[in-house]
Design an enzyme around this catalytic site. Structure first.
Site, PDB file in Angstrom:
ATOM      1  N   ASP A 131      44.848  63.457  36.765  1.00 63.81           N
ATOM      2  CA  ASP A 131      45.378  63.379  35.401  1.00 63.81           C
ATOM      3  C   ASP A 131      44.402  63.920  34.349  1.00 63.81           C
ATOM      4  O   ASP A 131      44.574  63.668  33.158  1.00 63.81           O
ATOM      5  CB  ASP A 131      45.744  61.938  35.052  1.00 63.81           C
ATOM      6  N   GLU A 132      43.387  64.658  34.791  1.00 62.54           N
ATOM      7  CA  GLU A 132      42.413  65.205  33.848  1.00 62.54           C
ATOM      8  C   GLU A 132      42.107  66.659  34.186  1.00 62.54           C
ATOM      9  O   GLU A 132      42.062  67.039  35.360  1.00 62.54           O
ATOM     10  CB  GLU A 132      41.095  64.428  33.911  1.00 62.54           C
ATOM     11  N   ASP A 178      43.482  64.495  29.001  1.00 64.69           N
ATOM     12  CA  ASP A 178      43.442  63.247  29.769  1.00 64.69           C
ATOM     13  C   ASP A 178      44.800  62.567  29.660  1.00 64.69           C
ATOM     14  O   ASP A 178      45.251  62.242  28.557  1.00 64.69           O
ATOM     15  CB  ASP A 178      42.331  62.350  29.212  1.00 64.69           C
TER      16      ASP A 178
END
Length: 435
Positions: free
Chosen positions: A111-112, A19
């Site tokens: 973003d993960e 993350d």
């Protein structure tokens, strides 16, 4: 009892969740080193905070806060427009680093990502913990950003682990240690548990993830729907959700929105934005051979309230040329003269289709074939020269009246390399260094 065991094996499988830490602002800091440590936000073009750096968060600036309120909280706040072109590049590079360690990487958001590293200890000659730390360090070294990493035996537990020590943290939850990490975790913090489910659990006297995980199976199956049962199983170390490396191709809905400034009450301009939303949504739907049976349209007023309507089609379709009449009727229902609006949106619902079929509303076979041919060419032109190179006349008011000022353009948007146009940019951010 915190020593209650859900799994007798520490690593029946190893799932990683990565993350990004304040991802948008971290990318800005990576390409603008002079901003490191300063309170900065991205989202200046939207009028609200899209992402806040941890320095800004310490002063109370959080995502979704209006800019005028953020400025009051933090007088020295650095406000930047969102540079999605650059963020997407950082995202791809981050996922590519992960794929060096395992091919099984699922891109969950910009973003993960999840990664299945089961069985990689021998080829990489490292423990699962070491592999996770190595991925984390490689991302930091190559991209100049930090990520938080969670390692466990299911996706839900890996997500719990990555949130445990943010920012720049690493948490490992082997099977034998599940109860320790769930003991003080509120149920509303569990991935997949929404507000309504959390309230229902509270009414049952369940406050923590451990209490939820220890409920009897008979009771869980009686009181909860399938998603709730699956989360319960994942919390107990029983893997239900696989890491899917394939690109997502199934969608329950597709939505497209557009925020513009200043707010406008011009009916033609607003409808042009709605048509452009529809064109964008249909382009994505056609890419996956899907068609919509329902369409929803909404206008967002200047006071942030919404007006919207939904219509059911008599047959699935994915072509704006034939959907424009239905959209016009929706617009007439929601638009009020004299009201200022700041954004528009379209949602395609009840998506269906197969590997090659793309439905049309027209009963006339010849006309339906012509529409399909038109959009086949439109998609080919768009792929070569940029999305919306060909568009309906109803959306052309955007070109005539302007797209709406969305804050200062990014440095990358202001820079043209040889051969670039305003529509076609190389996916390359600018790095500013003091020499």
């Amino acid at each position: 009892m915190s020593d209650f065991l859900f799994s007798l094996h520490s690593w029946p499988q190893a799932i990683l969740h990565i993350d990004g830490d304040a991802f948008f602002t971290s990318c800005e800091e990576a390409i603008h080193p002079e901003l490191r440590g300063k309170p900065i936000i991205a989202g200046g073009e939207r009028g609200i905070v899209a992402c806040a750096s941890y320095a800004a968060k310490k002063q109370g600036v959080m995502r979704g806060v209006p800019l005028h309120q953020a400025r009051k909280m933090c007088p020295g706040l650095v406000i930047l427009p969102s540079d999605y072109e650059t963020y997407s590049l950082f995202s791809r590079r981050m996922f590519n680093v992960m794929r060096r360690f395992t091919p099984q990487v699922e891109e969950y958001s910009i973003d993960e990502a999840f990664a299945d590293i089961t069985g990689m200890r021998r080829p990489l000659r490292a423990s699962y913990e070491t592999i996770a730390v190595n991925i984390k360090n490689e991302i930091a070294r190559e991209l100049g950003i930090t990520v938080s990493v969670g390692l466990s035996i299911t996706k839900v537990l890996a997500k719990v682990a990555s949130k445990h020590r943010k920012p720049n943290g690493f948490t490992c939850i082997p099977g034998k240690s599940i109860a320790i990490y769930l003991e003080h975790l509120p149920v509303e913090k569990i991935w997949g548990i929404g507000h309504a489910t959390a309230s229902y659990l509270h009414k049952m006297g369940v406050r923590t993830a451990l209490e939820f995980a220890r409920l009897p199976e008979v009771l869980v199956k009686k009181r909860f729907t399938k998603p709730g049962v699956e989360i319960w199983r994942e919390l107990r170390g029983d893997s239900v959700y696989p890491v899917c490396a394939e690109e997502k191709s199934l969608y329950a809905s597709i939505s497209k929105t557009k925020t513009f400034s200043p707010a406008s009450g011009d009916a033609d301009y607003l409808f042009a934005h709605l048509m452009r939303n529809l064109e964008s949504a249909c382009i994505k739907a056609r890419r996956y051979h899907l068609a919509a049976s329902r369409i929803a349209a909404f206008l967002k007023r200047n006071d942030f309230s919404y007006a919207g309507r939904e219509i059911r089609l008599n047959r699935p379709s994915v072509y704006p040329l034939e959907l424009s009449i239905a959209l016009r009727n929706l617009f007439i229902d929601v638009y009020r003269p004299g009201t200022l609006y700041r954004s528009t949106g379209i949602v395609l619902l009840e998506l269906s289709g197969d590997s090659g079929t793309q439905y049309t509303l027209f009963d006339d076979v010849v006309r339906a074939d012509r529409v399909r041919d038109i959009y086949r060419v439109t998609d080919e032109v768009g792929a070569k020269y940029g999305k919306h190179s060909l568009h309906l006349g109803a959306s052309h008011f955007i070109e005539l009246l302007g797209r709406g000022k969305r804050g200062e353009p990014t440095a990358r948007e202001r820079t043209r390399f040889l051969g670039e146009t305003g529509r076609r940019h190389i996916n390359l951010p600018l790095l500013h260094l003091k020499v």
